[in-house]
Design an enzyme around this catalytic site. Structure first.
Site, PDB file in Angstrom:
ATOM      1  N   PRO A   9      55.305  52.040  69.349  1.00  0.00           N
ATOM      2  CA  PRO A   9      55.223  52.067  70.804  1.00  0.00           C
ATOM      3  C   PRO A   9      54.784  53.406  71.403  1.00  0.00           C
ATOM      4  CG  PRO A   9      57.499  51.881  70.067  1.00  0.00           C
ATOM      5  CD  PRO A   9      56.633  51.651  68.875  1.00  0.00           C
ATOM      6  N   ASN A  10      53.941  53.275  72.400  1.00  0.00           N
ATOM      7  CA  ASN A  10      53.468  54.383  73.245  1.00  0.00           C
ATOM      8  C   ASN A  10      52.423  55.277  72.588  1.00  0.00           C
ATOM      9  OD1 ASN A  10      55.126  53.823  75.588  1.00  0.00           O
ATOM     10  ND2 ASN A  10      56.850  54.429  74.318  1.00  0.00           N
ATOM     11  N   ARG A  17      49.335  61.732  78.125  1.00  0.00           N
ATOM     12  CA  ARG A  17      50.537  62.412  78.603  1.00  0.00           C
ATOM     13  C   ARG A  17      51.071  63.337  77.503  1.00  0.00           C
ATOM     14  NH1 ARG A  17      52.730  58.143  82.050  1.00  0.00           N
ATOM     15  NH2 ARG A  17      51.103  58.020  83.627  1.00  0.00           N
ATOM     16  N   TYR A  22      52.075  66.170  71.765  1.00  0.00           N
ATOM     17  CA  TYR A  22      51.241  65.303  70.929  1.00  0.00           C
ATOM     18  C   TYR A  22      49.761  65.708  70.878  1.00  0.00           C
ATOM     19  CZ  TYR A  22      55.409  62.416  71.181  1.00  0.00           C
ATOM     20  OH  TYR A  22      56.703  61.970  71.101  1.00  0.00           O
ATOM     21  N   ASN A  73      53.592  55.060  61.457  1.00  0.00           N
ATOM     22  CA  ASN A  73      54.285  55.890  62.440  1.00  0.00           C
ATOM     23  C   ASN A  73      54.997  54.907  63.364  1.00  0.00           C
ATOM     24  OD1 ASN A  73      55.230  57.483  64.450  1.00  0.00           O
ATOM     25  ND2 ASN A  73      53.323  58.633  64.779  1.00  0.00           N
ATOM     26  N   ALA A  76      59.231  55.530  68.321  1.00  0.00           N
ATOM     27  CA  ALA A  76      60.669  55.528  68.644  1.00  0.00           C
ATOM     28  C   ALA A  76      61.472  54.594  67.746  1.00  0.00           C
ATOM     29  CB  ALA A  76      60.865  55.148  70.108  1.00  0.00           C
ATOM     30  N   HIS A  79      63.811  55.708  64.786  1.00  0.00           N
ATOM     31  CA  HIS A  79      65.187  56.164  64.953  1.00  0.00           C
ATOM     32  C   HIS A  79      66.175  55.033  65.249  1.00  0.00           C
ATOM     33  CE1 HIS A  79      62.731  59.681  65.269  1.00  0.00           C
ATOM     34  NE2 HIS A  79      62.247  59.315  66.457  1.00  0.00           N
ATOM     35  N   ASP A  86      64.062  46.908  56.779  1.00  0.00           N
ATOM     36  CA  ASP A  86      64.265  45.743  55.911  1.00  0.00           C
ATOM     37  C   ASP A  86      62.930  45.121  55.507  1.00  0.00           C
ATOM     38  OD1 ASP A  86      66.992  46.047  55.927  1.00  0.00           O
ATOM     39  OD2 ASP A  86      67.378  44.486  57.404  1.00  0.00           O
ATOM     40  N   GLU A  97      55.513  57.634  55.743  1.00  0.00           N
ATOM     41  CA  GLU A  97      55.937  57.778  57.139  1.00  0.00           C
ATOM     42  C   GLU A  97      55.248  59.012  57.732  1.00  0.00           C
ATOM     43  OE1 GLU A  97      60.020  58.992  57.275  1.00  0.00           O
ATOM     44  OE2 GLU A  97      60.205  58.719  59.449  1.00  0.00           O
ATOM     45  N   HIS A  99      54.739  61.418  61.321  1.00  0.00           N
ATOM     46  CA  HIS A  99      55.047  61.756  62.716  1.00  0.00           C
ATOM     47  C   HIS A  99      54.152  62.903  63.145  1.00  0.00           C
ATOM     48  CE1 HIS A  99      58.337  59.027  62.789  1.00  0.00           C
ATOM     49  NE2 HIS A  99      58.729  59.526  61.631  1.00  0.00           N
ATOM     50  N   ARG A 106      63.061  68.643  67.385  1.00  0.00           N
ATOM     51  CA  ARG A 106      63.237  68.069  68.719  1.00  0.00           C
ATOM     52  C   ARG A 106      64.694  67.630  68.944  1.00  0.00           C
ATOM     53  NH1 ARG A 106      58.406  64.012  69.700  1.00  0.00           N
ATOM     54  NH2 ARG A 106      59.254  64.143  71.827  1.00  0.00           N
ATOM     55  N   ARG A 110      66.432  62.222  67.260  1.00  0.00           N
ATOM     56  CA  ARG A 110      65.216  61.973  66.474  1.00  0.00           C
ATOM     57  C   ARG A 110      65.388  62.348  65.001  1.00  0.00           C
ATOM     58  NH1 ARG A 110      61.229  60.859  70.448  1.00  0.00           N
ATOM     59  NH2 ARG A 110      61.766  61.911  72.378  1.00  0.00           N
TER      60      ARG A 110
END
Ligand code: CA2
Length: 143
Positions: A9-10, A17, A22, A73, A76, A79, A86, A97, A99, A106, A110
């Protein structure tokens, strides 16, 4: 070799933003970087982004037999999501993974990563290059 690149997400808001966290490159820039690198190292990629947890679960489930490895990635959901962990454990595909930001530096919330338990490697804080490093890692470990 076929890699599935999954974004949570995002991440579609990249470059729009929070450039201090980022960076200024957009999601389209990220996809272009990944495609160029895939060509360079000789792998096929399918790049996806979704804001929905269930879609990430389905994409992981459906990767079995279609892809050789996954770069993820979960944003959110990293976390919070036992469901994504699963699914990753169930398919047992090599997974890395990624990020973009330096997550351990941070907020405390997180620091927990559920998906980490199903991943061969975690790359954090290397910006968009982290995705390319993850692709290199999978290519190397699988050839
Ligand atoms: O650093 C990362 O890649 C994260 O996975 C990004 C997630 C965050 O929840 C994780 O803790 C760390 C957030 C993705 C949202 O991305 C945005 C990009 C630009 C503007 C706003 C959000």
């Amino acid at each position: 070799m076929k890699l599935l690149i999954l974004n949570g997400p995002n991440l579609n808001l990249l470059g729009v933003r929070e450039p201090d966290i980022y960076g200024r490159q957009t999601y389209a820039d990220l996809c272009a970087m990944i495609r160029a690198h895939a060509k360079e190292i000789g792998v096929e990629v399918d790049i996806r982004q979704t804001n929905y947890e269930g879609k990430l679960v389905e994409d992981i489930q459906n990767a079995l037999g279609r892809f050789d490895g996954i770069v993820i990635n979960p944003a959110a959901y990293t976390h919070t999501s036992v469901a994504i962990l699963d699914a990753a454990k169930a398919v047992r595909l090599p997974m890395v993974e990624v990020h973009i930001s330096d997550v351990p530096a941070r907020e405390d919330f997180r620091r927990v990563s559920y998906i980490r338990a199903a991943c061969a490697k975690t790359i954090t804080g290397h910006g968009l290059n982290g995705y390319l490093e993850a692709m290199d890692f999978l290519k190397k470990t699988m050839s």
